[in-house]
Motif scaffolding. Structure first.
Motif, short mmCIF file in Angstrom:
data_model
loop_
_atom_site.label_atom_id
_atom_site.label_comp_id
_atom_site.label_asym_id
_atom_site.label_seq_id
_atom_site.Cartn_x
_atom_site.Cartn_y
_atom_site.Cartn_z
N ASP A 300 0.86 -1.19 0.00
CA ASP A 300 0.00 0.00 0.00
C ASP A 300 0.89 1.24 0.00
OD1 ASP A 300 -1.74 2.13 0.56
OD2 ASP A 300 -3.09 0.84 1.72
N VAL A 301 1.10 1.80 -1.17
CA VAL A 301 2.00 2.95 -1.32
C VAL A 301 1.50 4.16 -0.54
CG1 VAL A 301 2.92 4.62 -2.96
CG2 VAL A 301 2.91 2.19 -3.54
N GLU A 302 0.23 4.50 -0.69
CA GLU A 302 -0.31 5.70 -0.05
C GLU A 302 -0.24 5.60 1.46
OE1 GLU A 302 -4.13 6.72 -1.53
OE2 GLU A 302 -3.44 7.05 -3.58
N ALA A 303 -0.56 4.44 2.00
CA ALA A 303 -0.53 4.26 3.45
C ALA A 303 0.91 4.39 3.98
CB ALA A 303 -1.12 2.91 3.83
N THR A 304 1.85 3.83 3.24
CA THR A 304 3.25 3.92 3.64
C THR A 304 3.74 5.36 3.59
OG1 THR A 304 3.64 1.68 2.80
CG2 THR A 304 5.58 3.05 3.22
N GLN A 305 3.37 6.06 2.54
CA GLN A 305 3.76 7.46 2.42
C GLN A 305 3.23 8.28 3.59
OE1 GLN A 305 2.17 8.17 -1.54
NE2 GLN A 305 4.25 8.29 -2.41
N LYS A 306 1.98 8.02 3.99
CA LYS A 306 1.38 8.76 5.11
C LYS A 306 2.10 8.45 6.42
CE LYS A 306 -3.04 9.92 7.28
NZ LYS A 306 -2.43 9.95 8.64
N LYS A 307 2.42 7.19 6.65
CA LYS A 307 3.13 6.81 7.87
C LYS A 307 4.46 7.54 7.97
CE LYS A 307 1.33 2.10 8.51
NZ LYS A 307 1.72 0.65 8.53
N LEU A 308 5.20 7.55 6.89
CA LEU A 308 6.51 8.20 6.89
C LEU A 308 6.38 9.70 7.05
CD1 LEU A 308 8.18 6.17 3.99
CD2 LEU A 308 8.71 5.98 6.43
N ARG A 309 5.42 10.28 6.35
CA ARG A 309 5.21 11.73 6.42
C ARG A 309 4.83 12.15 7.84
NH1 ARG A 309 2.21 11.93 2.40
NH2 ARG A 309 0.18 11.78 3.45
N ASP A 310 3.91 11.43 8.46
CA ASP A 310 3.46 11.77 9.81
C ASP A 310 4.59 11.64 10.83
OD1 ASP A 310 0.98 12.22 8.74
OD2 ASP A 310 0.08 10.35 9.48
N ALA A 311 5.47 10.66 10.61
CA ALA A 311 6.58 10.43 11.54
C ALA A 311 7.81 11.25 11.18
CB ALA A 311 6.93 8.96 11.57
N ARG A 312 7.74 11.98 10.07
CA ARG A 312 8.86 12.78 9.58
C ARG A 312 10.11 11.92 9.36
NH1 ARG A 312 8.49 18.69 12.64
NH2 ARG A 312 6.33 19.16 12.00
N VAL A 313 9.88 10.79 8.74
CA VAL A 313 10.96 9.88 8.36
C VAL A 313 11.15 9.97 6.85
CG1 VAL A 313 11.70 7.48 8.23
CG2 VAL A 313 10.54 8.32 10.29
N THR A 314 12.39 10.15 6.43
CA THR A 314 12.69 10.31 5.01
C THR A 314 13.09 8.98 4.39
OG1 THR A 314 13.44 12.58 5.36
CG2 THR A 314 14.15 11.49 3.33
N ALA A 315 12.42 8.62 3.32
CA ALA A 315 12.76 7.44 2.53
C ALA A 315 12.31 7.70 1.10
CB ALA A 315 12.08 6.19 3.08
N THR A 316 12.83 6.95 0.16
CA THR A 316 12.46 7.11 -1.24
C THR A 316 11.42 6.07 -1.60
OG1 THR A 316 14.65 7.96 -1.82
CG2 THR A 316 13.28 7.12 -3.63
N ILE A 317 10.26 6.55 -2.03
CA ILE A 317 9.20 5.65 -2.46
C ILE A 317 8.98 5.83 -3.96
CG2 ILE A 317 6.73 5.15 -2.35
CD1 ILE A 317 6.80 5.65 0.60
N ILE A 318 9.06 4.75 -4.70
CA ILE A 318 8.77 4.76 -6.14
C ILE A 318 7.36 4.21 -6.28
CG2 ILE A 318 9.49 3.99 -8.42
CD1 ILE A 318 11.93 3.94 -5.48
N GLY A 319 6.40 5.13 -6.34
CA GLY A 319 4.99 4.75 -6.26
C GLY A 319 4.52 3.84 -7.37
N ASN A 320 4.89 4.17 -8.62
CA ASN A 320 4.40 3.38 -9.75
C ASN A 320 5.01 1.98 -9.79
OD1 ASN A 320 6.92 4.57 -10.43
ND2 ASN A 320 6.55 4.17 -12.59
#
Length: 345
Positions: A300-320
């Protein structure tokens, strides 16, 4: 970090001019910068040129070799950087024959490379360490194969230089380039090109021109003396602030020692490769891969992006592609890994 300190000092010079502790990044320092990068990758200083970035360096090689007009094919693999895939695919329309080797379980099988490289192969281009999943190529096996069939080898070194040991001589690499903003701890907009000494101006002639290639210019007679070595691939003014940044960071890397950098990163990536799959994130980095980059499949790309954003953790997500890439450096700690794992749980 050293780069930020160097930039602060350079800004002081630009604002106040020369003075105590303030000076421009001059010719002697520029020569020392080339020497230090050459030492890092096992090259000679006269085999190093300053370029804008990794892709700029590869373009210099490709255009110098005039690949579309001279016939033959180019071999690369699908774990290469997108610029390279885009460039060679675009050159197909101009007559270049392109062969792209597919990955097997996120690694490149040398047997597949052997089938792709033949007597008509002009160039093999690879990302020494893939930005996709951190995969480290068996460079020596590939260069041995390419050279035996009359081809040259280009290595994109941006994800390798400063992170893993490189010896272009021992590896058999003919050309390579690297930006400084990754593991070299520099900034965007500056990088290095390596061209093997005996291939300069023969296999890769100059296709661009500028004053950094010459000395003793006579405006009346329009004569000059060409500078030796890879300076032939440089053109005009370089970004001295970024060069200073790189010079400072290379000294920092030397003080730390590449073996210590690898040992530190290995502790962190080993933990990620052990614990994230147990949490449902399947690894797409081959086992035993010796780089500081690891990647995992996402459900689940969107859920992972939200978790990282809320925790202010930086990682590279290639959504497609439903993939997360994690890169650890000398400033990361076990506490950072704890925080990441807690965030993704």
């Amino acid at each position: 970090m050293p780069c930020s300190q160097a930039l602060t000092q350079h800004i002081a010079f630009r604002l106040k001019g020369g003075g105590e502790g303030r000076a421009d990044f001059g010719e002697d320092q520029q020569k020392d910068l080339k020497r230090r990068f050459a030492q890092l990758i096992g090259a000679k200083p006269n085999e190093i040129a300053f370029v804008q970035n990794t892709s700029d360096g590869e373009n210099i090689v490709v255009m110098g070799m005039d690949l579309p007009k001279r016939g033959g094919n180019v071999v690369l693999d699908e774990l290469h950087f997108e610029t390279s895939l885009y460039m060679y695919k675009s050159l197909e329309a101009k007559g270049l024959q392109l062969r792209v080797v597919k990955h097997r379980d996120w690694a490149i099988d040398i047997k597949d490379m052997e089938r792709a490289i033949d007597r008509n192969t002009r160039l093999v281009s690879m990302a020494l360490v893939s930005n996709v999943n951190g995969y480290l190529h068996d460079a020596k096996a590939i260069t041995d194969l390419a050279h035996a069939r009359g081809a040259y080898v280009f290595a994109d070194m941006v994800q390798a230089a400063g992170a893993v040991p490189i010896d272009v001589r021992a590896m058999g690499i003919d050309f390579g380039s690297a930006s400084t903003y990754k593991w070299l701890m520099g900034e965007r907009g500056f990088g290095f090109l390596y061209v093997r000494e005996d291939l300069q101006d023969t296999v890769v002639p100059t296709t661009r021109y500028g004053h950094r290639q010459i000395a003793n210019f006579d405006r009346v007679g329009i004569t000059w003396e060409p500078l030796p070595g890879a300076a032939r691939y440089e053109t005009g003014t370089i970004p001295t602030a970024l060069a200073l940044c790189s010079h400072t960071s290379l000294q920092y890397i030397e003080r730390l020692g590449l073996s210590n950098i690898r040992a530190h990163a290995r502790q962190l990536t080993d933990r990620l490769l052990k614990e994230l799959p147990a949490m449902g994130y399947a690894s797409v980095t081959p086992k035993g891969n010796e780089t500081p980059i690891v990647a995992f499949a996402l459900k689940d790309v969107e859920a992972t992006q939200k978790k990282l954003r809320d925790a202010r953790v930086t990682a590279t997500i290639i959504g497609n592609e439903k993939r997360i890439r994690l890169s650890v450096s000398v400033f990361n700690t076990q506490e950072d890994i704890d925080r990441l794992l807690s965030t993704l749980s």
